[in-house]
Design an enzyme around this catalytic site. Structure first.
Site, mmCIF file in Angstrom:
data_model
loop_
_atom_site.group_PDB
_atom_site.id
_atom_site.type_symbol
_atom_site.label_atom_id
_atom_site.label_comp_id
_atom_site.label_asym_id
_atom_site.label_seq_id
_atom_site.Cartn_x
_atom_site.Cartn_y
_atom_site.Cartn_z
ATOM 1 N N HIS A 108 0.741 1.793 5.665
ATOM 2 C CA HIS A 108 -0.013 2.062 4.428
ATOM 3 C C HIS A 108 -1.180 3.020 4.574
ATOM 4 C CE1 HIS A 108 -1.029 1.168 0.304
ATOM 5 N NE2 HIS A 108 -2.005 0.327 0.553
ATOM 6 N N HIS B 121 7.596 8.588 4.368
ATOM 7 C CA HIS B 121 7.244 9.481 3.248
ATOM 8 C C HIS B 121 8.051 10.774 3.151
ATOM 9 C CE1 HIS B 121 4.127 7.517 1.012
ATOM 10 N NE2 HIS B 121 3.422 7.236 2.103
#
Length: 471
Positions: free
Chosen positions: A399, A216
């Protein structure tokens, strides 16, 4: 009152899991309190449980249709899910009730702009094969200015020297020349497009692979992984399991570094697609804005094309299946089904491709509606049946933020790994990566903590609705 106070303290300390717990207890005592539903909706938004957030905001409005914050929350939940028309309807309501609310008007205008843009894109989309951005680029004739002293590809090829120079260049917050960025993107698109949707590899007895979860856009934490675990090489292979971009504000640096290593070691450096390697997510959570700020809209279109060629799953020694999200909304899915997925597109709202990117495990048997509002949650029995049918030992997925950086569930058959420590500069979680060895495929977990990064906040390039929308 004391319960409300405890919840407020949890929020101020960013302890959203406990805030959810206490608001749930408060709602058991007082199930007709719109404020409790609305506040729990906000806690769900903070923990990315957008499906639950949407349900709570809707419930708040069922209890009190005049509760304006409920419309705000529901609009934010729908925005997070890419349901822009539904969000616009709620922002319209807020603006009608509060015509002098500048914040509400700004959100309404921003959302309206997205809805119109989407309608325009649909209108101009033709049945013809969409031309690639590559066709309109003349990379060879792009000039590298004399005052650019940063890394350059050698004879248009990525080398280890180039990679080391580029990582140091990025570390100093400098920008790679656009010609070099385009060269990397065009070449990696070619490499990825030749791969199957399900990549299958074999580790010899003495070999190991490192599996990393979400990164991310946390570039300085990515550098730390390479410092702790060694640079990628033919004898030190890696698998990065999706969600390379969005949220963190160094996503361009992360993805160009990962793509560079893919070009350098195509058979020993593996990348799988996450739910954030998609247009809707990139529009909301920062990657599109970041690419446009650092480069151009055209380059973002090329990133979008490349993301569509990322494989969806990887099988190691025919025994371990790795994917970003998880298992499927229906029983009976086989590895052969995964091989057949036509992945070169934006993910559909349902079906195996959607599930691979979006689903989550749950502790109880069976399946339930997703906390995210997309795909499903699957229990230990679902995992057991899938593994048995496909003669697999366990799955590895990512996730989800985990406090320890990883979590082992479903009797050891479902492993989650997450590699963005102190996610979004606020979750306080550790990061982790996994070693798998060919001899026994027994997972070894390695944890690490966040390292300092330059003073650029997460979500710096995100859509303003996501930056401000959680009031």
């Amino acid at each position: 009152v004391s319960q409300r106070r405890i919840c407020d303290i949890c929020f101020s300390e960013k302890d959203y899991e406990n805030a959810i717990k206490y608001y749930t207890e408060a709602l058991e005592l007082n199930p007709s309190n719109a404020i409790y539903y609305s506040n729990r909706s906000l806690a769900y938004l903070r923990t990315e449980c957008y499906g639950y957030a949407l349900a709570d905001a809707t419930k708040a409005l069922e209890v009190d249709k005049n509760y304006i914050k409920g419309y705000y929350r529901r609009a934010t939940s729908n925005m997070a899910l890419g349901k822009f028309k539904a969000a616009l309807k709620d922002y319209e309501t807020v603006v009608r009730v509060r015509p002098n609310d500048k914040d509400a008007r700004m959100k309404y205008q921003e959302c309206n702009k997205i809805v119109k843009q989407k309608a325009f894109e649909r209108a101009i989309a033709s049945d013809e094969t969409k031309k690639s951005v590559v066709d309109s680029l003349d990379i060879e004739n792009m000039t590298i200015e004399d005052d650019y002293v940063g890394p350059k590809l050698e004879d248009s090829k990525v080398t280890l020297t180039f990679m080391k120079e580029m990582m140091d260049w990025f570390k100093d917050q400098k920008k790679l020349h656009r010609k070099c960025a385009y060269q990397i993107l065009v070449q990696v698109k070619d490499v990825l497009s030749k791969l199957p949707s399900l990549v299958e590899i074999t580790l010899k007895e003495t070999e190991k692979i490192t599996i990393c979860g979400d990164t991310h856009g946390q570039y300085y934490d990515l550098l730390n992984i390479f410092k702790l675990n060694g640079l990628p090489s033919e004898t030190n292979p890696y698998l990065f399991n999706g969600d390379f971009v969005d949220r963190g504000s160094f996503s361009v640096e992360v993805i160009l570094t990962l793509f560079g290593f893919k070009l350098l070691y195509p058979d020993n450096f593996h990348l799988l697609r996450g739910n954030h390697e998609t247009d809707n997510m990139n529009q909301m959570y920062g990657f599109e804005g970041e690419v446009k700020a650092k480069y151009t809209a055209q380059m973002f279109q090329l990133f979008s094309e490349v993301f569509q060629w990322l494989p969806l799953a990887q099988c190691i020694n025919s025994k371990v299946l790795v994917m970003h999200g998880g298992l499927f909304s229906e029983d009976g899915v086989t590895l052969e089904d995964l091989r057949k997925i036509d992945r070169n597109r934006q993910p559909p709202d349902s079906g195996p491709m959607c599930d691979l990117l979006w689903s989550d495990p749950q502790p109880q048997n069976g399946r339930s509606i997703s906390k995210r509002g997309v795909s499903c949650q699957f229990g230990p029995d679902v995992t057991e049946r899938f593994l048995e049918q496909n003669k697999l030992d366990f799955i590895v997925r990512s996730h989800e933020v985990k406090a320890e950086g990883y979590e082992v569930t479903h009797s050891g058959k479902c492993i989650t790994v997450f590699s963005a420590p102190n996610y979004c500069d606020q979750m306080g979680n550790k990061g982790a990566y996994i070693h798998l060895r060919g001899s026994d495929l027994k997972p070894e977990f390695h944890q690490f903590t966040a390292v300092p990064h330059p003073n650029v906040k997460p979500m710096a390039y995100a859509n303003t609705l996501m930056q401000l929308g959680m009031m």
